[in-house]
Design a protein around this motif. Structure first.
Motif, PDB file in Angstrom:
ATOM      1  N   ASP A   1       4.647  39.374   3.714  1.00  0.00           N
ATOM      2  CA  ASP A   1       5.206  38.594   4.649  1.00  0.00           C
ATOM      3  C   ASP A   1       6.758  38.838   4.545  1.00  0.00           C
ATOM      4  N   TYR A   2       7.481  39.809   4.936  1.00  0.00           N
ATOM      5  CA  TYR A   2       9.187  39.953   4.928  1.00  0.00           C
ATOM      6  C   TYR A   2       9.389  39.213   6.239  1.00  0.00           C
ATOM      7  N   PRO A   3      10.977  38.362   5.854  1.00  0.00           N
ATOM      8  CA  PRO A   3      11.618  37.889   7.232  1.00  0.00           C
ATOM      9  C   PRO A   3      12.324  39.281   7.458  1.00  0.00           C
ATOM     10  N   ASP A   4      12.701  38.885   9.050  1.00  0.00           N
ATOM     11  CA  ASP A   4      12.614  39.312   9.796  1.00  0.00           C
ATOM     12  C   ASP A   4      14.987  39.402   9.578  1.00  0.00           C
ATOM     13  N   THR A   5      15.473  40.358   9.008  1.00  0.00           N
ATOM     14  CA  THR A   5      16.568  40.257   8.334  1.00  0.00           C
ATOM     15  C   THR A   5      17.259  40.999   9.820  1.00  0.00           C
ATOM     16  N   PRO A   6      17.771  40.725  10.768  1.00  0.00           N
ATOM     17  CA  PRO A   6      18.324  41.733  12.080  1.00  0.00           C
ATOM     18  C   PRO A   6      19.493  42.260  11.825  1.00  0.00           C
ATOM     19  N   PRO A   7      20.277  43.357  12.242  1.00  0.00           N
ATOM     20  CA  PRO A   7      21.372  44.221  11.627  1.00  0.00           C
ATOM     21  C   PRO A   7      22.291  43.279  12.479  1.00  0.00           C
ATOM     22  N   TYR A   8      22.787  42.112  13.105  1.00  0.00           N
ATOM     23  CA  TYR A   8      23.656  41.567  13.796  1.00  0.00           C
ATOM     24  C   TYR A   8      23.439  39.832  13.593  1.00  0.00           C
ATOM     25  N   PRO A   9      24.030  39.423  13.872  1.00  0.00           N
ATOM     26  CA  PRO A   9      24.292  37.878  13.861  1.00  0.00           C
ATOM     27  C   PRO A   9      23.231  37.738  15.420  1.00  0.00           C
ATOM     28  N   ASP A  10      22.871  35.864  14.899  1.00  0.00           N
ATOM     29  CA  ASP A  10      21.954  35.541  15.777  1.00  0.00           C
ATOM     30  C   ASP A  10      22.607  35.221  17.391  1.00  0.00           C
ATOM     31  N   SER A  11      24.276  35.203  17.036  1.00  0.00           N
ATOM     32  CA  SER A  11      24.746  34.901  18.663  1.00  0.00           C
ATOM     33  C   SER A  11      25.082  35.637  19.209  1.00  0.00           C
ATOM     34  N   MET A  12      24.851  37.405  19.001  1.00  0.00           N
ATOM     35  CA  MET A  12      24.376  38.438  20.051  1.00  0.00           C
ATOM     36  C   MET A  12      23.195  38.817  20.388  1.00  0.00           C
ATOM     37  N   ARG A  13      22.553  37.769  20.109  1.00  0.00           N
ATOM     38  CA  ARG A  13      20.839  38.341  20.423  1.00  0.00           C
ATOM     39  C   ARG A  13      21.141  37.780  22.272  1.00  0.00           C
ATOM     40  N   LEU A  14      20.710  38.263  23.322  1.00  0.00           N
ATOM     41  CA  LEU A  14      20.505  38.069  24.428  1.00  0.00           C
ATOM     42  C   LEU A  14      19.327  37.019  24.835  1.00  0.00           C
ATOM     43  N   ALA A  15      19.944  36.688  26.113  1.00  0.00           N
ATOM     44  CA  ALA A  15      19.161  34.601  26.319  1.00  0.00           C
ATOM     45  C   ALA A  15      17.876  35.240  26.560  1.00  0.00           C
TER      46      ALA A  15
ATOM     47  N   ASP B   1       7.243  41.281  18.729  1.00  0.00           N
ATOM     48  CA  ASP B   1       7.210  41.068  17.670  1.00  0.00           C
ATOM     49  C   ASP B   1       5.878  39.975  18.425  1.00  0.00           C
ATOM     50  N   GLU B   2       5.832  38.715  17.935  1.00  0.00           N
ATOM     51  CA  GLU B   2       4.505  37.389  18.809  1.00  0.00           C
ATOM     52  C   GLU B   2       5.466  37.386  20.339  1.00  0.00           C
ATOM     53  N   ARG B   3       6.489  38.124  20.641  1.00  0.00           N
ATOM     54  CA  ARG B   3       6.954  37.561  22.228  1.00  0.00           C
ATOM     55  C   ARG B   3       6.143  38.631  22.947  1.00  0.00           C
ATOM     56  N   GLY B   4       5.992  40.267  21.999  1.00  0.00           N
ATOM     57  CA  GLY B   4       6.004  41.377  23.071  1.00  0.00           C
ATOM     58  C   GLY B   4       7.476  42.058  22.904  1.00  0.00           C
ATOM     59  N   LEU B   5       7.742  43.062  23.562  1.00  0.00           N
ATOM     60  CA  LEU B   5       8.508  43.972  23.367  1.00  0.00           C
ATOM     61  C   LEU B   5       9.364  43.575  24.837  1.00  0.00           C
ATOM     62  N   ARG B   6      11.193  42.782  24.269  1.00  0.00           N
ATOM     63  CA  ARG B   6      11.792  43.532  24.518  1.00  0.00           C
ATOM     64  C   ARG B   6      13.333  43.865  24.661  1.00  0.00           C
ATOM     65  N   ALA B   7      14.417  43.905  24.856  1.00  0.00           N
ATOM     66  CA  ALA B   7      15.716  44.535  24.985  1.00  0.00           C
ATOM     67  C   ALA B   7      16.226  42.549  23.710  1.00  0.00           C
ATOM     68  N   ASP B   8      16.409  43.353  22.938  1.00  0.00           N
ATOM     69  CA  ASP B   8      17.162  41.763  21.572  1.00  0.00           C
ATOM     70  C   ASP B   8      18.466  41.638  21.748  1.00  0.00           C
ATOM     71  N   THR B   9      19.404  42.633  21.673  1.00  0.00           N
ATOM     72  CA  THR B   9      20.365  42.811  22.486  1.00  0.00           C
ATOM     73  C   THR B   9      21.566  44.043  22.550  1.00  0.00           C
ATOM     74  N   VAL B  10      22.862  43.929  22.559  1.00  0.00           N
ATOM     75  CA  VAL B  10      23.105  45.058  23.620  1.00  0.00           C
ATOM     76  C   VAL B  10      24.887  45.095  22.541  1.00  0.00           C
ATOM     77  N   LEU B  11      24.723  46.514  22.057  1.00  0.00           N
ATOM     78  CA  LEU B  11      26.524  46.478  21.062  1.00  0.00           C
ATOM     79  C   LEU B  11      26.941  47.713  21.973  1.00  0.00           C
ATOM     80  N   THR B  12      28.177  47.184  22.005  1.00  0.00           N
ATOM     81  CA  THR B  12      29.368  47.956  22.975  1.00  0.00           C
ATOM     82  C   THR B  12      30.575  47.796  21.939  1.00  0.00           C
TER      83      THR B  12
END
Length: 570
Positions: A556-570, A229-240
């Motif tokens: 302009d479609y809002p982003d809807t990730p398949p996991y809650p914001d609480s699971m995103r990496l810091a 996204d506008e912040r660049g390529l990065r890891a967003d979450t890890v699902l285990t």
């Protein structure tokens, strides 16, 4: 002289290989779409790939008709073609995909009711993927106890993109910390190694590295989600957690674009991560929807035959005005047949209903709409229907159901995974669970809206609750696009007669929607309605819908990730 069986079998094989190559070509675009953030083109690719199967089948039929001429429906010839075709594909990992393509051709030539094992490939008594022992291609990494960040930095470096990571080392550190936290219950130094499939999985706005993490005596799924996204390529979450990974691979979302050289070995690997997920759903979420239909048919009828005394009955829930819905109580599917006539106030036609279900098949379902598969010419023993169900089908679905000897043949039905209807679920749950379900119902409406989907009929009975506790919409006859609606303020009454009127006293056009009136017909108990208003009050304000419309109309479609914001990496 007409073509020989060996030559015809080779034409069918070559036609499937052509489909497979074109499928791969579309799928391979996903990486570029992700790198350039071209989400509009990615949506177009998804629709194009879904349509490709029927397009290739039609092309193959035209070629076969030209070769067969007056022998196109020569049953004995097709018996020989089947034998030749089986020999051509017997050593292939993906022979089940080849068989399904062949079956599609025979069913369209012969318009088969039920199955014809003489000219079709039928294997109700086995699980074909059990024969696949070829290991899927993957990267393996030993995780150093002292330098886990270096390991995950190398993992990210091995999956190259034409855009740089915003900060690869920080991403690697965040992944290492999350895995250490998630697996802490395995004991001290829980993480020994990680395996990730060579193929990157793309869907919506994310790229996924899919695999598993291994400890000394156990393993767990591991999915690393990347965003650009506008912040660049990065890891967003890890699902285990398996529940989170199962939701990611759920059928209430659009299909992954994963450029897999072969599919069957990947399905076998994914089943080790998700042992309780039906094989048909794994094929389907990989974009092999036709194979998913075949596997769903295979597994259902194997179960159906194994329970000869169990009858098909009406599904639980409020009877629909558009569909008759039935189920086999011991198996988690429902079958939906369009009624011949719809009760007031339904105004759509049968064709309109079919178009709605076709539209959902092509949509990004955003985790909130069930994938629905259409089946034609299904044959069931007449005695397997309960008397009440059999009578209703023959009286009210005569355009879809006919009697042939001791069987009922269903011309068209829609098959979905069975969920607990939300209106029943709310009555059965304790207060807190019911409150959370009501809030997720509001979130479901919001999620769908952000993907330009308006459910139309938002009654609780049209939503179900998945085994993971998510509210999912499954009744599509009034579904439409947000951008096609006219969201209006409800006019204020100026006289006592207007205030007390049962019907609107003003002009209401098709497509008019009055958000402030939603609470009056949702049917939620007072406590749940209050909680919904507190958290999702925007849904009852016309301004929210109009602002969203404006965004959607310019793409302009809002982003809807398949996991809650609480699971995103810091």
């Amino acid at each position: 002289m007409s073509a020989s069986a060996p030559r015809l079998a080779a034409v069918i094989r070559d036609s499937f290989e052509d489909y497979h190559a074109r499928f791969a070509e579309i799928t391979a675009r996903a990486r570029r779409r992700f790198e350039t953030r071209d989400w509009v083109a990615a949506r177009a690719d998804a629709v194009e790939r879904i349509a490709l199967y029927d397009q290739c089948v039609a092309e193959c039929i035209l070629r076969l008709e030209a070769m067969l001429q007056d022998r196109a429906r020569d049953h004995d010839l097709w018996v020989r073609i089947r034998a030749e075709y089986a020999a051509l594909i017997e050593d292939l990992i993906d022979q089940e995909l080849f068989k399904t393509f062949y079956n599609t051709l025979t069913r369209r030539f012969f318009r088969t009711h039920g199955v014809d094992p003489a000219i079709e490939f039928v294997a109700l008594d086995i699980e074909p993927t059990d024969a696949i022992t070829h290991p899927v291609a993957r990267h393996s990494y030993a995780v150093s106890e002292l330098k886990p960040v270096e390991t995950f930095a190398r993992v990210l470096a091995d999956y190259r993109f034409d855009v740089p990571y915003a900060h690869r080392t920080r991403c690697a550190a965040a992944i290492a910390v999350r895995l250490q936290d998630d697996l802490a219950h395995w004991g001290e130094n829980p993480l020994r190694s990680i395996e990730l499939l060579d193929t990157v999985f793309y869907r919506e706005r994310r790229a996924y590295l899919v695999g598993r993490v291994l400890g000394e005596h156990r393993f767990s799924p591991c999915v690393i989600a990347l965003v650009n996204d506008e912040r660049g390529l990065r890891a967003d979450t890890v699902l285990t957690r398996r529940a989170d990974v199962a939701h990611l691979f759920g059928t209430s979302r659009s299909y992954f674009h994963a450029d897999l050289p072969t599919v069957g070995d990947a399905v076998v690997f994914l089943r080790t991560l998700l042992p309780h997920k039906p094989i048909d759903e794994i094929y389907t979420v990989l974009g092999r929807a036709k194979q998913g239909k075949t596997e769903r048919y295979r597994t259902f009828f194997r179960h159906f035959q194994a329970h000869p005394n169990e009858q098909l009955v009406h599904a639980e829930g409020t009877p629909g005005m558009v569909m008759v819905v039935f189920t086999l109580p011991s198996y988690p599917l429902v079958f939906k047949l369009i009624r011949d006539r719809f009760a007031y106030p339904k105004r759509m036609s049968r064709r309109d209903v079919e178009d709605k279900y076709s539209m959902v098949f092509q949509l990004d379902r955003i985790g909130r709409l069930l994938d629905t598969q259409s089946y034609r010419s299904l044959r069931f023993p007449r005695a397997r229907f309960s008397p009440a169900l059999r009578e209703e089908l023959l009286r009210h679905c005569a355009l879809s159901v006919s009697e042939e000897g001791d069987d009922l043949v269903i011309d068209l039905c829609y098959v979905q995974r069975r969920l607990r209807p939300l209106n029943l679920y709310l009555r059965e749950q304790p207060a807190e669970a019911a409150r959370l379900a009501a809030l997720d119902y509001g979130q479901a409406i919001r999620d769908m809206a952000c993907n330009n989907i308006f459910p139309g009929d938002m009654l609780l009975k049209n939503f179900g609750v998945s085994r993971h506790g998510r509210a999912v919409f499954y009744d599509y006859d009034e579904l439409c696009m947000i951008t096609d609606c006219n969201f209006r303020e409800y006019p204020k009454a100026t006289t006592m007669e207007e205030a007390l009127a049962d019907e609107p006293w003003f002009q209401v056009d098709p497509g008019d929607v009055f958000p402030e009136k939603f609470p009056q017909f949702l049917g939620l108990p007072a406590a749940q309605a209050k909680a919904l208003q507190a958290v999702h009050g925007d849904l009852f304000r016309v301004e929210w819908w109009q602002a969203l419309q404006a965004r959607l109309r310019v793409g302009d479609y809002p982003d809807t990730p398949p996991y809650p914001d609480s699971m995103r990496l810091a």
